[in-house]
Design a protein around this motif. Structure first.
Motif, PDB file in Angstrom:
ATOM      1  N   ASP A   5       0.814  -1.223   0.000  1.00  0.00           N
ATOM      2  CA  ASP A   5       0.000   0.000   0.000  1.00  0.00           C
ATOM      3  C   ASP A   5       0.846   1.272   0.000  1.00  0.00           C
ATOM      4  OD1 ASP A   5       0.974  -0.256   2.573  1.00  0.00           O
ATOM      5  OD2 ASP A   5      -0.948   0.144   3.567  1.00  0.00           O
ATOM      6  N   THR A   6       2.123   1.164  -0.362  1.00  0.00           N
ATOM      7  CA  THR A   6       2.982   2.346  -0.427  1.00  0.00           C
ATOM      8  C   THR A   6       2.495   3.297  -1.518  1.00  0.00           C
ATOM      9  OG1 THR A   6       4.893   1.073   0.344  1.00  0.00           O
ATOM     10  CG2 THR A   6       5.355   3.132  -0.822  1.00  0.00           C
ATOM     11  N   ASP A   7       2.410   4.576  -1.175  1.00  0.00           N
ATOM     12  CA  ASP A   7       2.058   5.609  -2.162  1.00  0.00           C
ATOM     13  C   ASP A   7       3.287   6.210  -2.823  1.00  0.00           C
ATOM     14  OD1 ASP A   7      -0.853   5.713  -1.703  1.00  0.00           O
ATOM     15  OD2 ASP A   7      -0.317   6.517   0.269  1.00  0.00           O
ATOM     16  N   VAL A   8       4.302   6.517  -2.005  1.00  0.00           N
ATOM     17  CA  VAL A   8       5.511   7.190  -2.488  1.00  0.00           C
ATOM     18  C   VAL A   8       6.727   6.372  -2.058  1.00  0.00           C
ATOM     19  CG1 VAL A   8       6.895   9.294  -2.466  1.00  0.00           C
ATOM     20  CG2 VAL A   8       4.391   9.446  -2.320  1.00  0.00           C
ATOM     21  N   LEU A   9       7.481   5.908  -3.039  1.00  0.00           N
ATOM     22  CA  LEU A   9       8.694   5.139  -2.781  1.00  0.00           C
ATOM     23  C   LEU A   9       9.901   6.040  -3.000  1.00  0.00           C
ATOM     24  CD1 LEU A   9      10.128   2.409  -2.255  1.00  0.00           C
ATOM     25  CD2 LEU A   9       9.973   1.987  -4.726  1.00  0.00           C
ATOM     26  N   ILE A  10      10.849   5.967  -2.061  1.00  0.00           N
ATOM     27  CA  ILE A  10      12.103   6.722  -2.173  1.00  0.00           C
ATOM     28  C   ILE A  10      13.244   5.716  -2.096  1.00  0.00           C
ATOM     29  CG2 ILE A  10      13.474   8.638  -1.296  1.00  0.00           C
ATOM     30  CD1 ILE A  10      10.780   9.185   0.460  1.00  0.00           C
ATOM     31  N   THR A  11      13.986   5.568  -3.167  1.00  0.00           N
ATOM     32  CA  THR A  11      15.175   4.728  -3.175  1.00  0.00           C
ATOM     33  C   THR A  11      16.342   5.586  -3.655  1.00  0.00           C
ATOM     34  OG1 THR A  11      14.720   3.945  -5.442  1.00  0.00           O
ATOM     35  CG2 THR A  11      13.886   2.605  -3.612  1.00  0.00           C
ATOM     36  N   HIS A  12      17.562   5.170  -3.287  1.00  0.00           N
ATOM     37  CA  HIS A  12      18.677   5.983  -3.769  1.00  0.00           C
ATOM     38  C   HIS A  12      18.889   5.788  -5.262  1.00  0.00           C
ATOM     39  CE1 HIS A  12      22.135   8.394  -4.095  1.00  0.00           C
ATOM     40  NE2 HIS A  12      22.938   7.371  -4.364  1.00  0.00           N
ATOM     41  N   GLY A  13      18.807   4.558  -5.722  1.00  0.00           N
ATOM     42  CA  GLY A  13      19.051   4.290  -7.129  1.00  0.00           C
ATOM     43  C   GLY A  13      17.774   4.068  -7.909  1.00  0.00           C
ATOM     44  N   PRO A  14      17.852   4.160  -9.233  1.00  0.00           N
ATOM     45  CA  PRO A  14      16.676   3.989 -10.085  1.00  0.00           C
ATOM     46  C   PRO A  14      16.405   2.524 -10.412  1.00  0.00           C
ATOM     47  CG  PRO A  14      18.555   4.554 -11.428  1.00  0.00           C
ATOM     48  CD  PRO A  14      19.043   4.562 -10.001  1.00  0.00           C
ATOM     49  N   PRO A  15      15.177   2.226 -10.808  1.00  0.00           N
ATOM     50  CA  PRO A  15      14.897   0.915 -11.398  1.00  0.00           C
ATOM     51  C   PRO A  15      15.512   0.843 -12.795  1.00  0.00           C
ATOM     52  CG  PRO A  15      12.938   2.290 -11.484  1.00  0.00           C
ATOM     53  CD  PRO A  15      13.985   3.087 -10.775  1.00  0.00           C
ATOM     54  N   ALA A  16      15.845  -0.350 -13.210  1.00  0.00           N
ATOM     55  CA  ALA A  16      16.456  -0.524 -14.532  1.00  0.00           C
ATOM     56  C   ALA A  16      15.552   0.032 -15.623  1.00  0.00           C
ATOM     57  CB  ALA A  16      16.738  -2.006 -14.787  1.00  0.00           C
ATOM     58  N   GLY A  17      16.150   0.834 -16.494  1.00  0.00           N
ATOM     59  CA  GLY A  17      15.436   1.324 -17.664  1.00  0.00           C
ATOM     60  C   GLY A  17      14.655   2.601 -17.470  1.00  0.00           C
ATOM     61  N   ILE A  18      14.670   3.174 -16.248  1.00  0.00           N
ATOM     62  CA  ILE A  18      13.899   4.390 -15.985  1.00  0.00           C
ATOM     63  C   ILE A  18      14.826   5.451 -15.411  1.00  0.00           C
ATOM     64  CG2 ILE A  18      11.961   5.408 -14.730  1.00  0.00           C
ATOM     65  CD1 ILE A  18      10.690   2.626 -14.658  1.00  0.00           C
ATOM     66  N   ARG A  19      15.088   6.504 -16.177  1.00  0.00           N
ATOM     67  CA  ARG A  19      15.939   7.625 -15.753  1.00  0.00           C
ATOM     68  C   ARG A  19      17.271   7.118 -15.204  1.00  0.00           C
ATOM     69  NH1 ARG A  19      13.528  11.741 -18.309  1.00  0.00           N
ATOM     70  NH2 ARG A  19      15.422  12.757 -17.578  1.00  0.00           N
ATOM     71  N   ASP A  20      17.847   6.120 -15.872  1.00  0.00           N
ATOM     72  CA  ASP A  20      19.115   5.539 -15.406  1.00  0.00           C
ATOM     73  C   ASP A  20      20.170   5.541 -16.507  1.00  0.00           C
ATOM     74  OD1 ASP A  20      18.028   3.535 -17.034  1.00  0.00           O
ATOM     75  OD2 ASP A  20      18.771   1.906 -15.767  1.00  0.00           O
ATOM     76  N   LYS A  21      20.031   6.445 -17.479  1.00  0.00           N
ATOM     77  CA  LYS A  21      20.884   6.409 -18.668  1.00  0.00           C
ATOM     78  C   LYS A  21      22.173   7.198 -18.467  1.00  0.00           C
ATOM     79  CE  LYS A  21      19.719   8.655 -22.472  1.00  0.00           C
ATOM     80  NZ  LYS A  21      19.013   9.018 -23.716  1.00  0.00           N
ATOM     81  N   ILE A  22      23.284   6.556 -18.828  1.00  0.00           N
ATOM     82  CA  ILE A  22      24.592   7.206 -18.855  1.00  0.00           C
ATOM     83  C   ILE A  22      25.151   7.057 -20.265  1.00  0.00           C
ATOM     84  CG2 ILE A  22      26.954   7.196 -17.952  1.00  0.00           C
ATOM     85  CD1 ILE A  22      25.850   5.921 -15.390  1.00  0.00           C
ATOM     86  N   ASP A  23      25.527   8.185 -20.881  1.00  0.00           N
ATOM     87  CA  ASP A  23      26.193   8.148 -22.191  1.00  0.00           C
ATOM     88  C   ASP A  23      27.691   8.025 -21.948  1.00  0.00           C
ATOM     89  OD1 ASP A  23      24.009   8.386 -23.990  1.00  0.00           O
ATOM     90  OD2 ASP A  23      23.795  10.480 -23.407  1.00  0.00           O
ATOM     91  N   SER A  24      28.248   6.866 -22.218  1.00  0.00           N
ATOM     92  CA  SER A  24      29.676   6.632 -22.013  1.00  0.00           C
ATOM     93  C   SER A  24      30.388   6.617 -23.355  1.00  0.00           C
ATOM     94  CB  SER A  24      29.887   5.308 -21.284  1.00  0.00           C
ATOM     95  OG  SER A  24      29.743   4.228 -22.180  1.00  0.00           O
ATOM     96  N   PRO A  25      31.724   6.708 -23.350  1.00  0.00           N
ATOM     97  CA  PRO A  25      32.467   6.646 -24.626  1.00  0.00           C
ATOM     98  C   PRO A  25      32.223   5.355 -25.398  1.00  0.00           C
ATOM     99  CG  PRO A  25      33.872   7.448 -22.861  1.00  0.00           C
ATOM    100  CD  PRO A  25      32.599   7.001 -22.210  1.00  0.00           C
ATOM    101  N   THR A  26      31.817   4.303 -24.695  1.00  0.00           N
ATOM    102  CA  THR A  26      31.572   3.022 -25.362  1.00  0.00           C
ATOM    103  C   THR A  26      30.096   2.792 -25.691  1.00  0.00           C
ATOM    104  OG1 THR A  26      31.428   1.914 -23.210  1.00  0.00           O
ATOM    105  CG2 THR A  26      33.586   1.970 -24.279  1.00  0.00           C
ATOM    106  N   GLY A  27      29.246   3.777 -25.379  1.00  0.00           N
ATOM    107  CA  GLY A  27      27.825   3.633 -25.658  1.00  0.00           C
ATOM    108  C   GLY A  27      26.981   3.913 -24.431  1.00  0.00           C
ATOM    109  N   ILE A  28      25.690   3.702 -24.556  1.00  0.00           N
ATOM    110  CA  ILE A  28      24.757   3.982 -23.465  1.00  0.00           C
ATOM    111  C   ILE A  28      24.810   2.849 -22.442  1.00  0.00           C
ATOM    112  CG2 ILE A  28      22.316   4.205 -22.859  1.00  0.00           C
ATOM    113  CD1 ILE A  28      21.926   5.645 -25.535  1.00  0.00           C
ATOM    114  N   ILE A  29      24.908   3.238 -21.166  1.00  0.00           N
ATOM    115  CA  ILE A  29      24.889   2.290 -20.054  1.00  0.00           C
ATOM    116  C   ILE A  29      23.639   2.577 -19.234  1.00  0.00           C
ATOM    117  CG2 ILE A  29      26.078   1.517 -17.953  1.00  0.00           C
ATOM    118  CD1 ILE A  29      28.671   2.550 -19.226  1.00  0.00           C
TER     119      ILE A  29
END
Length: 218
Positions: free
Chosen positions: A135-159
């Motif tokens: 029944d949680t309304d608002v979840l606060i975690t330090h890190g993101p779930p995979a695939g949601i606002r977790d994109k890093i553009d690296s020299p070797t491609g998107i991580i």
């Protein structure tokens, strides 16, 4: 009681990854300030004491804080760290209910150079996420779930280093809002179904506190 047909709103101000540069931030007014971790630079109790003083100076009637992978004192000196937080609700795999909304906060992120609150991907993290109440309304975690606002553009491609087990768990919940940080490069918000996902990282990829707080009316 409000008149029939009207609704109360809570203005939630979201920040994360301030790395002890909190006094350089212009924080909008609101009802609730949420800090999604990495509040400290090197993770000392002295830094935490200054953060709590800063909380005391802000007008928001409630504050919520979780730890992140830089916030070593919460892992290594938990009793002393918790005692220093007098002006915020500190959540670590724990809930708080404010004005009818149920919040849950958790600091864990997938293993990366053995920082604080790191766990191996898979079962270890899934066990933590299984603790999130249905029944949680608002979840606060330090890190993101995979695939949601977790994109890093690296020299070797998107991580995309977000947590797969967290993505699986949040997909099974009926959240209104999920707030996180950790991935400085993907600051912003994204609506998926009924849930708004917010990467509130204040520091950018160069560890400059230039990303603005994100304000949500819930």
């Amino acid at each position: 009681m409000p008149p029939i047909g009207t609704f109360n709103t809570m203005r939630i101000v979201c920040i994360s990854d301030t790395h002890s540069m909190h006094r350089q931030i212009q924080v909008p007014d609101g009802d609730l300030l949420i800090h999604a971790g990495d509040c400290l630079g090197v993770g000392t109790l002295d830094e935490l004491e200054d953060l709590d003083r800063w909380f005391s100076e802000l007008p928001h009637r409630n504050k919520i804080l979780i730890a992140g992978n830089h916030d070593w004192c919460f892992q290594d000196e938990p009793a002393e760290a918790r005692e220093l937080i007098r002006h915020a609700h500190y959540l670590q795999d724990s809930p708080v209910e404010l004005e009818g909304l149920k919040f849950w906060g958790s600091p864990w992120t997938p293993m990366f150079f053995n920082w604080a609150f790191n766990l191996e991907r898979g079962d270890a993290l899934a066990e933590r996420w299984a603790r999130i109440p249905e029944d949680t309304d608002v979840l606060i975690t330090h890190g993101p779930p995979a695939g949601i606002r977790d994109k890093i553009d690296s020299p070797t491609g998107i991580i995309r280093p977000g947590c797969e087990a967290l993505a699986e768990r949040v997909a099974s919940l009926t959240l209104k809002l999920h707030i996180f940080g950790h991935i400085h490069e993907d600051h912003g918000r994204e609506q998926i179904g009924d849930c708004l996902y917010v990467n509130a990282s204040t520091c950018n990829a160069r560890f400059k506190p230039l990303n603005p707080p994100i304000v949500i009316d819930l």
